[in-house]
Scaffold this motif. Structure first.
Motif, PDB file in Angstrom:
ATOM      1  N   LEU A  52       0.810  -1.209   0.000  1.00  0.00           N
ATOM      2  CA  LEU A  52       0.000   0.000   0.000  1.00  0.00           C
ATOM      3  C   LEU A  52       0.846   1.262   0.000  1.00  0.00           C
ATOM      4  CD1 LEU A  52      -2.857  -1.000   2.445  1.00  0.00           C
ATOM      5  CD2 LEU A  52      -3.026  -0.659  -0.017  1.00  0.00           C
ATOM      6  N   ASP A  53       2.017   1.193   0.589  1.00  0.00           N
ATOM      7  CA  ASP A  53       2.888   2.358   0.651  1.00  0.00           C
ATOM      8  C   ASP A  53       3.695   2.565  -0.624  1.00  0.00           C
ATOM      9  OD1 ASP A  53       2.154   3.143   3.107  1.00  0.00           O
ATOM     10  OD2 ASP A  53       3.891   2.328   4.184  1.00  0.00           O
ATOM     11  N   SER A  54       3.719   1.566  -1.485  1.00  0.00           N
ATOM     12  CA  SER A  54       4.595   1.687  -2.648  1.00  0.00           C
ATOM     13  C   SER A  54       4.058   2.775  -3.572  1.00  0.00           C
ATOM     14  CB  SER A  54       4.688   0.350  -3.381  1.00  0.00           C
ATOM     15  OG  SER A  54       3.440   0.045  -3.940  1.00  0.00           O
ATOM     16  N   PRO A  55       4.963   3.486  -4.236  1.00  0.00           N
ATOM     17  CA  PRO A  55       4.544   4.651  -5.009  1.00  0.00           C
ATOM     18  C   PRO A  55       3.493   4.313  -6.069  1.00  0.00           C
ATOM     19  CG  PRO A  55       6.943   4.427  -5.001  1.00  0.00           C
ATOM     20  CD  PRO A  55       6.395   3.220  -4.321  1.00  0.00           C
ATOM     21  N   GLY A  56       3.594   3.142  -6.642  1.00  0.00           N
ATOM     22  CA  GLY A  56       2.640   2.782  -7.681  1.00  0.00           C
ATOM     23  C   GLY A  56       1.253   2.512  -7.150  1.00  0.00           C
ATOM     24  N   ALA A  57       1.121   2.355  -5.842  1.00  0.00           N
ATOM     25  CA  ALA A  57      -0.171   2.026  -5.262  1.00  0.00           C
ATOM     26  C   ALA A  57      -0.913   3.263  -4.776  1.00  0.00           C
ATOM     27  CB  ALA A  57      -0.008   1.021  -4.136  1.00  0.00           C
ATOM     28  N   ALA A  58      -0.528   4.410  -5.290  1.00  0.00           N
ATOM     29  CA  ALA A  58      -1.152   5.646  -4.829  1.00  0.00           C
ATOM     30  C   ALA A  58      -2.671   5.594  -4.977  1.00  0.00           C
ATOM     31  CB  ALA A  58      -0.604   6.826  -5.607  1.00  0.00           C
ATOM     32  N   ASP A  59      -3.151   4.909  -5.976  1.00  0.00           N
ATOM     33  CA  ASP A  59      -4.596   4.836  -6.181  1.00  0.00           C
ATOM     34  C   ASP A  59      -5.209   3.604  -5.540  1.00  0.00           C
ATOM     35  OD1 ASP A  59      -4.530   7.185  -7.609  1.00  0.00           O
ATOM     36  OD2 ASP A  59      -4.131   6.151  -9.503  1.00  0.00           O
ATOM     37  N   GLY A  60      -4.469   2.931  -4.729  1.00  0.00           N
ATOM     38  CA  GLY A  60      -5.021   1.791  -4.008  1.00  0.00           C
ATOM     39  C   GLY A  60      -4.809   0.477  -4.725  1.00  0.00           C
ATOM     40  N   VAL A  61      -5.212  -0.584  -4.056  1.00  0.00           N
ATOM     41  CA  VAL A  61      -5.012  -1.938  -4.568  1.00  0.00           C
ATOM     42  C   VAL A  61      -6.336  -2.682  -4.446  1.00  0.00           C
ATOM     43  CG1 VAL A  61      -3.796  -4.115  -4.205  1.00  0.00           C
ATOM     44  CG2 VAL A  61      -2.607  -1.945  -3.834  1.00  0.00           C
ATOM     45  N   VAL A  62      -6.708  -3.390  -5.497  1.00  0.00           N
ATOM     46  CA  VAL A  62      -7.979  -4.106  -5.468  1.00  0.00           C
ATOM     47  C   VAL A  62      -7.798  -5.484  -4.842  1.00  0.00           C
ATOM     48  CG1 VAL A  62      -9.804  -5.107  -6.885  1.00  0.00           C
ATOM     49  CG2 VAL A  62      -8.871  -2.870  -7.462  1.00  0.00           C
ATOM     50  N   ALA A  63      -8.667  -5.774  -3.879  1.00  0.00           N
ATOM     51  CA  ALA A  63      -8.619  -7.088  -3.233  1.00  0.00           C
ATOM     52  C   ALA A  63      -9.645  -8.014  -3.872  1.00  0.00           C
ATOM     53  CB  ALA A  63      -8.933  -6.944  -1.747  1.00  0.00           C
ATOM     54  N   PRO A  64      -9.408  -9.310  -3.925  1.00  0.00           N
ATOM     55  CA  PRO A  64      -8.132  -9.939  -3.592  1.00  0.00           C
ATOM     56  C   PRO A  64      -7.151  -9.800  -4.747  1.00  0.00           C
ATOM     57  CG  PRO A  64      -9.717 -11.585  -4.297  1.00  0.00           C
ATOM     58  CD  PRO A  64     -10.433 -10.268  -4.332  1.00  0.00           C
ATOM     59  N   VAL A  65      -5.883  -9.816  -4.414  1.00  0.00           N
ATOM     60  CA  VAL A  65      -4.905  -9.678  -5.492  1.00  0.00           C
ATOM     61  C   VAL A  65      -4.779 -11.002  -6.224  1.00  0.00           C
ATOM     62  CG1 VAL A  65      -3.599  -7.844  -4.428  1.00  0.00           C
ATOM     63  CG2 VAL A  65      -2.990 -10.202  -3.930  1.00  0.00           C
ATOM     64  N   PRO A  66      -4.755 -10.947  -7.535  1.00  0.00           N
ATOM     65  CA  PRO A  66      -4.600 -12.197  -8.280  1.00  0.00           C
ATOM     66  C   PRO A  66      -3.210 -12.774  -8.031  1.00  0.00           C
ATOM     67  CG  PRO A  66      -4.662 -10.298  -9.765  1.00  0.00           C
ATOM     68  CD  PRO A  66      -4.836  -9.771  -8.383  1.00  0.00           C
TER      69      PRO A  66
END
Ligand SMILES: Cc1cc2nc3c(=O)[nH]c(=O)nc-3n(C[C@H](O)[C@H](O)[C@H](O)COP(=O)(O)O)c2cc1C
Ligand code: SF4
Ligand code: FES
Lengths: 434, 240, 921
Positions: free
Chosen positions: C719-733
């Protein structure tokens, strides 16, 4: 020799008081050109127009045949006829619309056939109430006569023509603004590229836009052949053309003249044409092709009425309007009025034209009314340069359409030709001609 | 009057059908003509200017009620109708007099005394350019070139040319307008085209439909051909 | 991994970094190479010069260009020299595509002179009132004048004058003198919102923006025009004169007003929230916000915020210490459980909480108290198993689908930005929309097929759409049905399921959705539950029968019992059942009477469809604990009030409709002694002789990631990684985490983010972090983790696919009665609006919509007053004709003022539909 023996190609019928009727039209060869065209292939008709080297009469002077040829690769969907005539002191399409609507309709039909277009819009300036009524009446008659509509004269070719009234905005004469207006929007010109009508026109479809006078030449060209047309005039400027003469002349009016063979001097002074300047006054300056064009002085009055000749001399033949100013004319006032025209008629979408035109107008008003400053002249020129960088001709532009770089023409001409008179206005705090 | 829920203001009608809002103001005759005009164009919105002229013919100017009706007819919002109409000089979104008298002061007329004529007109009518006389009979306008420059200074009344005017003939003209002596050749403001389209599309709708269908088909064929040309190898293109 | 075997694609969009030459679909993008100021630059094919140059590090000044709208090229600020075979000319870089081989010069004298000229032209009529202009300090006109403009004014004329600010709506003021006619606002209204309520009026220098007389700019999206206005021409009432930009600092966060979860920048000054700006999150909001979300921040500034714990003594609430309050709460709860068992305690609410808060409360309730009667939904949603279990689509996948079937309320009213995304997909790329609804919505004009059903008819209609043999219930239009069948039967289909009417049992719509799911196995679903973080709360197990991570109580029993110590034995009650059990005079059939109620930032009195039941329940419960941030009807009746931190005052995460986990930024210190919810749960657990073992927000998240199956792999590092600024969809594939394409340091439209950018320039990335020390190191992006220890129970499988629902049977219509449709409207009497001064005045009264033929039949004139009554309640409204309704259905908005009574009084939970009579009052 002021006037050549050239035939009256588009004004031949105008002498009759009932020139606008179907009866008069038919009695004087009306629709013969169309009948002839319908016996030819569309390509052959287009070929005649190409041979004629008919330059567009709307202002830009692009050859109609070339415009059509570009579209043969890319079939046209719509033909739109530009009858918005609003360029100050241009009043020749007005004449053709009111006095010979059948000739216009016939020309339009020929073009529609050559382009294989089935839907035509004739955009007529809104202020031409009589013209609109005449064209609509003529169109009704032409439908009844079988010249328009389904299966014209049994040829199998069908076309529908709609007369579309404008509503009072000069910019709608610019072809892309005209298309926007025809789509029911405000007349904001589109950006070229990519919005060349031939590629992306009305409703995004390939569209040919041609001027009323351009169309009105077609019946004669089809009947007499492109070569006969091309035999008149000289160089690229072939055939005859309407010149609208106004301002300080004894006989203002519209004259059909063979191109190049006549000079501005002839036009202004010949007894059968302008008849000279009233009160025996001298020529101070003239505008050779509409208020967007740079002015000429008396030293250029012997130039021939030819597109390339006028272009080479640093101005343009434009819409064919010639405005004569005598030696009692205040150049500041004249160019102020022209600037005011542009300030009122700018569509307002792009910054340099919207804001620049108003600013320039206010500076010009200040100078004319005695509140000018010497540095205003440089300021005027520099602000003009920000609209048309380099102030060269033909102009470069920071704007979307050519209205923008048209604004500087009169200001730059007036300052270049009559700087002293500007300084007098500034020094004497007022207009010396008042 | 029904309190039709209609479409809420600002609803996205624009992308689909028109005519969704109830027409409340335009008369039956105006509406008939409006629908006929709309049928002449491939898109209803193209009829915008003719519709505004029709509404002005009915009311003398473009009333807010008429603008709402037009919005419904062409499928745009009332704000777009006002915005577009106000772009055009001939469309009056404020009331005007029965006669709109336009005096051109552009270059050709200016050189022939137009400024003086306008000054005279303002003085004799008692209004500045843009104003309407107290009796509502005349609105005076300073016009841009009206394309009748050999008749300078050029004047139009309700878009009818009345020839070059002198101060004296101008006053005469105004009094004729006020007495109604010119009502034959100069209809009240807003009436632009008295000749109605009597043939063509209006005459035979089936023909129109057929023509339109044929056009559409031709268009489709062209598109197809153009697509085919695009995918065809280069050599094939030149030979056709 | 067992959970990986379920078909639940979170997001299929691959990781595409900001500069990667790959498109949305992951296919390589065609590129062209051109020369920019003498160096070779690569652009995507079709990319405008201005954008290509910007990516290459050359910023070209601009005003009218907005990357999310069509270029118009009118301001002429972005002119550059482009050479073509016919020589170099000045061209607008926002309107010219990068062409292979072109040579572009952005810094020549000619370009500079043209840009100077444009600025000078813009300034001649622009008032120099910068010191009193709200835009001063963050104004591109000011900045660009400094950077590119002339030193002094050569303009001595009088400037254009207009009446100073005019209100074009209750929220937006327009100062036409400052307008530079860039048309960003008018284009937004027309092109993006689809409501051209503002337009240019006039021509030439007199060109002004305005509304039609008496038709104000009421669009729900009006605030966006304020944000994208490059000058101070458009200002919003809440921010006017509130602060100077240089006093503001800000943090990036997520809007929790509705469940779309738009990305925002929260700005504050002296611990007061001053403004919210939409951030361009490519997968979510594209920079836009609805007005409700934009202005909702005003609630945190409210004067009457709760600052101390309160305990009722002798009938009055008095301030006490946290210790005393928690002890009182614990003893009240214990009293209830000791008498009647754990199920005598119920927990209602949770949508207002962060994921961390929700997890802690779920753990407290299910692990410590032992009750499964926990429900984050207020009876106005869907059965949680359906919402969580149907194969989920992301918003992007929905917008990219061939067909979207909407079986929900009016999305413009409920999830406004989802409406914008759908609208643009329809208008810009031709997405086909099928609408199944009881009444016309804002999407109806865009629908290819819009099918109406009367209350109770959703299941039959759904069946008719997927089964040619099934008969559609009246009044579905047969042509539309044919179209709907065709569209549903082919291509990529996404179904949006929500609650079209609160007067119709939610199980009916859920079953309708399951009918579609069973018939269209490839279809994906977007559950349109609307309230705040309701999806996160459900994911954290705040629903009866569920445990964190989208697992059922039964499937997760072993796993969570191992981790938590214990879990409830039986499925508990949902909100409706809890309220009924609290209100019941006698022992209810489904278990013990509900004696103690914990209400988590919820207001059943305005939000629960059956208001009278909610009222009786609050009265009937022996003991009520209210966890809230502001006083309200529930705190007034509570025995213990625990003050909680609000949005913008707490770090953490939320989960939106698509299952996207986004971080919340903490910008403000919460007032007085208010605590974040996770901490309240944690401390309360101590008093209940339990220990949640949760010491910090970070610790909560670590546990969620470790235990909640659907959240596996979404660690803090991810979540902190720069590319995740817009969030991460669960569940991750299994193949990896889907992360956004946004480089956090580059706002897409700098003009709309003057502040954000300047903070970045100061070196402080405006990104929210989780509390605690940021995790160092590179994020492990794989979701395929292994179980932590040998011998642990097997990680349970996440819910997948349709479930068996107890579908109530709808009684045949009684020919004398009408059926009610009660829909949500954006501005209602709920706290999210009433606590916000800017919005409170926008709540309108609701008419009753009736089919015109029904009106005729009953002899009631349109526009007249009408009384609707059920056996036990009635209300009076103004009747309007609405031909979009089925016959015998009447529609009214829920929770807005009526002439008399409320809609919530008419609804009775338990009845599948609400039958009523209509008469003259
Ligand atoms: C500001 C502006 C105004 C124009 N007005 C007119 C006009 O009134 N009538 C016209 O025919 N062309 C006008 N033109 C030229 C048209 O854009 C277009 O070139 C012409 O209609 C093409 O027809 P043609 O090729 O037959 O001349 C105008 C152009 C500009 C830039
Ligand atoms: S140059 Fe003037 S008239 Fe032409 S588009 Fe720009 S503002 Fe409009
Ligand atoms: S013209 Fe390009 S940004 Fe305005």
């Amino acid at each position: 020799m002021a006037v050549t023996e050239a035939p009256k190609i588009i004004t031949g019928r105008l002498g009759y008081p009932d020139s606008h009727t179907l009866e008069r039209s038919l009695a004087t060869g009306g629709y013969d050109g169309l009948r002839r065209a319908l016996t030819m292939t569309p390509e052959a008709v287009a070929h005649e127009v190409d041979t004629a080297s008919l330059l567009g009469r709307g202002g830009a002077g692009f050859p109609a045949g070339r415009k059509w040829a570009m579209l043969r690769k890319n079939p046209v969907t719509y033909l739109v006829v530009n009858g918005d005539e609003s360029e100050p002191a241009t009043f020749k399409d007005h004449l053709l619309i009111e006095r010979d609507p059948h000739q216009l309709i016939e020309g339009v039909l020929i073009a529609a056939f050559a382009l294989q277009v089935t839907q035509v819009f004739i955009f007529v300036r809104g202020e031409f109430a009589l013209g609109l009524e005449r064209v609509q009446a003529a169109l009704n008659d032409a439908y009844a006569y079988g010249a328009v509509g389904a299966d014209i004269f049994g040829s199998g070719f069908s076309v529908d023509i709609v007369v579309h009234p404008g509503a009072g905005a000069y910019i709608c004469g610019e072809e892309t603004a005209l298309l926007e207006s025809l789509e029911g929007k405000r007349g904001f010109p589109r950006i070229k590229p990519p919005f060349f009508p031939a590629a992306i026109g009305l409703y995004g479809e390939p569209t040919v836009v041609n001027n009323v006078e351009t169309m009105s030449n077609l019946p004669w060209i089809v009947l007499n052949g492109g070569a006969a047309f091309a035999a008149l005039g000289e160089g690229r400027s072939t055939g005859t053309r309407l010149f609208a003469l106004a301002g300080h002349v004894n006989h203002p009016g519209v004259f059909e003249l063979e191109m190049v063979k006549t000079t501005f001097h002839d036009l202004i002074h010949a007894p059968v044409l302008g008849g000279g300047i009233p009160h025996g006054r001298a020529l101070k300056a003239f505008i050779p092709g509409g208020v967007s064009a740079p002015w000429f002085g008396p030293d250029q009055v012997d130039l021939p009425l030819g597109q390339d000749e006028v272009g080479a001399a640093g101005s343009m033949l434009g819409s064919g309007s010639v405005v004569v100013m005598d030696d009692h004319t205040c150049p500041v006032r004249a160019s102020w009025r022209i600037t005011k025209f542009f300030a009122r008629e700018s569509c307002g979408q792009c910054t340099p034209c919207r804001e620049g035109s108003g600013w320039l107008e206010r500076i010009m008003a200040r100078i004319e009314t005695g509140y000018g400053r010497e540095q205003d002249l440089d300021l005027l020129l520099d602000a003009c340069d920000n609209i048309a960088p380099g102030l060269s001709w033909p102009p470069q532009q920071t704007t979307i359409c050519v209205l923008g770089p048209s604004i500087p023409s009169s200001i730059v001409s007036a300052i270049e030709m009559f700087r002293d008179e500007f300084l007098v206005h500034i020094k004497d705090e007022g207009c010396p001609y008042e | 009057m029904s309190a039709e829920a209609g479409t809420p203001i600002g609803s996205p009608r624009r992308d689909r059908g028109s005519d969704a809002l109830a027409i409340r103001h335009l008369s039956t005759d105006t509406l008939d003509q409006a629908r006929q005009v709309i049928s002449l164009y491939p898109e209803p919105r193209s009829a915008f200017i003719p519709l505004c002229h029709l509404a002005q013919q009915q009311d003398g100017w473009l009333t807010p009620e008429a603008m709402r009706d037009i919005a419904g007819l062409v499928g745009v919002t009332p704000a777009e109708v006002l915005g577009t109409a106000s772009f055009y000089d001939m469309l009056h979104t404020e009331p005007v007099g029965r006669h709109v008298v336009a005096v051109c002061t552009n270059i050709a007329c200016l050189l022939n005394g137009a400024a003086e004529l306008l000054e005279h007109a303002e003085a004799s009518l008692g209004v500045n350019a843009g104003g309407t006389t107290g009796d509502g009979s005349v609105t005076l306008e300073e016009a841009e070139c009206l394309a009748d420059c050999d008749q300078a200074p050029c004047v139009q009344v309700n878009h009818r040319f009345v020839g070059a005017q002198t101060p004296a003939s101008f006053d005469q003209l105004i009094s004729e307008l006020r007495t109604g002596a010119r009502s034959e050749d100069i209809p009240h403001h807003g009436t632009l085209v008295r000749v109605r389209r009597s043939t063509g599309l209006q005459a035979d709708p089936s023909l129109v439909a057929a023509e339109r269908a044929a056009m559409a088909e031709a268009q489709a064929r062209r598109t197809e051909a153009a697509e085919a040309a695009k995918t065809a190898p280069d050599g094939a293109r030149g030979s056709s | 991994m067992s959970e990986r075997t379920t078909a639940s694609p979170g997001s299929s969009s691959p990781d595409t970094g900001p500069s990667a030459a790959t498109g949305v679909e992951g296919a390589p993008v065609e590129t062209v190479t051109f020369t920019l100021d003498g160096r070779e630059v690569t652009a995507r094919k079709g990319e405008m010069l201005i954008a290509a140059a910007e990516r290459a590090g050359t910023f070209i000044p601009r005003f009218c260009y907005h990357p999310r709208m069509k270029s118009v090229g009118v301001c002429r600020m972005c002119l550059v020299e482009v050479s073509s075979p016919r020589g170099a000319s000045l061209q607008p870089s926002c309107f010219i595509e990068a062409q292979a081989g072109a040579s572009v010069v952005t810094d020549s004298d000619k370009v500079k002179k043209a840009q100077d000229g444009v600025l000078e032209f813009l300034l001649i009529n622009h008032p120099l009132d910068c010191p009193v202009c709200d835009k001063g300090g963050e104004c591109p006109l000011q900045d660009q004048t400094l950077a590119y403009g002339p030193g002094e004014s050569r303009f001595v004329e009088e400037k254009r004058h207009f009446e100073k600010p005019i209100a074009i709506s209750e929220l937006v003021l327009l100062d036409r003198e400052r307008c530079i006619q860039c048309s960003r606002c008018t284009r937004f209204a027309d092109e993006v919102a689809g409501e051209a309520q503002i337009d240019f009026i006039g021509r030439a220098e007199a060109l002004e923006v305005n509304t039609f007389p008496e038709l104000p700019f009421t669009s729900y999206f009006s605030g966006n025009t304020v944000q994208i206005c490059p000058v101070g021409a458009l200002t919003a009432v809440p921010y006017r004169f509130a602060a100077r930009p240089w006093d503001l600092d800000q943090v990036e966060s997520t809007c929790t007003t509705c469940a779309v979860g738009c990305r925002v920048a929260v700005q504050s000054s002296s611990n007061r929230a001053t403004r919210l700006l939409g951030i361009d999150a490519d997968p979510v909001n594209h920079g836009w916000l609805c007005d409700k979300g934009r202005f909702a921040f005003e609630a945190v500034n409210a004067e009457d915020r709760l600052t101390e714990p309160l305990v009722r003594k002798d009938g009055a609430l008095v301030p006490v210490s946290w210790y005393e309050a928690l002890r009182a709460a614990a003893s009240g709860l214990k009293a209830a459980t000791s008498k009647d068992g754990a199920e005598a305690v119920g927990v209602i609410g949770g949508a207002r909480l962060t994921n961390e808060g929700a997890y802690a409360w779920a753990k407290l309730a299910k692990g410590v108290l032992g009750t499964d009667s926990v429900d984050a939904q207020m009876g106005d949603g869907l059965p949680a198993e359906v919402a969580l279990g149907l194969p989920r689509a992301t918003i992007d996948q929905t917008a990219a689908a061939d067909t979207v079937i909407v079986l929900a309320g009016d999305l413009r009213e409920e999830l406004p930005i989802l409406f914008l995304r759908l609208r643009s997909a329809i208008v810009d790329r031709g997405l086909s929309l099928v609408e199944l609804s009881p009444r016309a919505t804002a999407l109806t004009p865009y629908a290819e097929a819009s099918l109406r059903y009367g209350p109770g008819g959703a299941v039959d209609l759904a069946r008719a759409v997927v089964d040619d043999a099934a008969v559609a219930p009246a009044p579905a239009d047969p042509d539309a049905l044919v179209t709907a069948r065709r569209l549903a039967g082919a291509g990529d289909v996404v179904v949006i399921v929500g609650r079209p009417s609160l007067a119709e049992d939610g199980v009916l719509v859920a079953e309708a959705a399951q009918v579609l799911a069973r018939a269209l196995p490839a279809a994906r679903f977007l559950p349109a539950l609307r309230r705040g973080n309701v999806h996160g709360a459900l994911d954290m197990g705040m629903a009866p029968g569920l445990l964190p991570g989208r697992v059922t109580l039964d499937a997760g029993r072993e796993w969570f019992a191992h981790a938590w110590g214990s879990v409830p034995a039986e499925r508990g009650r949902d909100t409706a059942a809890m309220l009924a059990a609290a209100a019941a005079a006698d022992e209810p059939a489904d278990g013990p009477r509900l004696r103690a109620l914990v209400v988590l930032g919820a207001d059943p009195l305005t939000d629960f469809p059956d208001r009278r039941l909610a009222e009786r329940a609050l009265e009937g419960a022996d003991f009520v604990v209210s966890v809230a941030s502001s006083p309200g009807p529930v705190t007034e009746r509570a025995d213990v009030v625990l003050p909680a931190a609000e949005a913008h005052e707490r770090p953490g995460t939320t989960t939106n409709i698509e299952g996207r986990i986004s971080r919340l930024g903490q910008k403000l210190v919460s007032p007085g002694q208010s605590w974040p919810d996770w901490m309240i749960a944690s401390e309360l657990a101590m008093h209940l002789d339990g220990d949640l073992g949760l010491e910090s927000v970070a610790a909560v998240w670590d546990e969620v990631e470790r235990l909640a199956p659907a959240y596996r792999g979404i660690s803090r590092a991810v979540l902190d990684s720069p590319g995740a600024a817009d969030g991460v969809v669960a569940p991750v594939p299994t193949s990896g985490v889907s992360i956004s394409r946004r480089a956090p340091a580059a706002p897409l439209d700098p003009i709309a983010f003057p502040g954000v950018e300047s903070v970045e320039r100061q070196g402080a990335p405006p990104r929210a972090g989780l509390a605690g020390t940021p995790t160092a190191g590179h994020a492990a992006l794989s979701g395929a983790g292994s179980n932590a220890h040998d011998g642990d129970p097997v990680r349970p499988a996440v819910l997948a696919g349709p479930v068996d629902l107890a579908v109530p049977s709808v009684p045949p219509s009684d020919r004398y009665s009408m059926r009610l449709v009660a829909a949500r409207s954006l501005y209602d009497l709920g706290e999210a609006v009433s606590a916000v001064p800017a919005l409170a005045g926008l709540v309108g009264t609701a008419p009753l919509r009736v089919h015109p033929l029904d009106l005729d039949e009953l002899g009631i004139p349109a526009g007249g007053s009408v009384r609707i009554r059920t056996a036990s309640a009635s209300a009076v409204l103004t009747a309007v004709a609405d031909a979009s309704l089925p016959r015998r259905a009447v529609a009214a908005d829920f929770n807005v003022p009526l002439d008399q009574g409320t809609i919530a009084d008419l609804i009775e939970v338990g009845a599948p539909v609400v039958e009523l009579r209509m008469e003259s009052p």
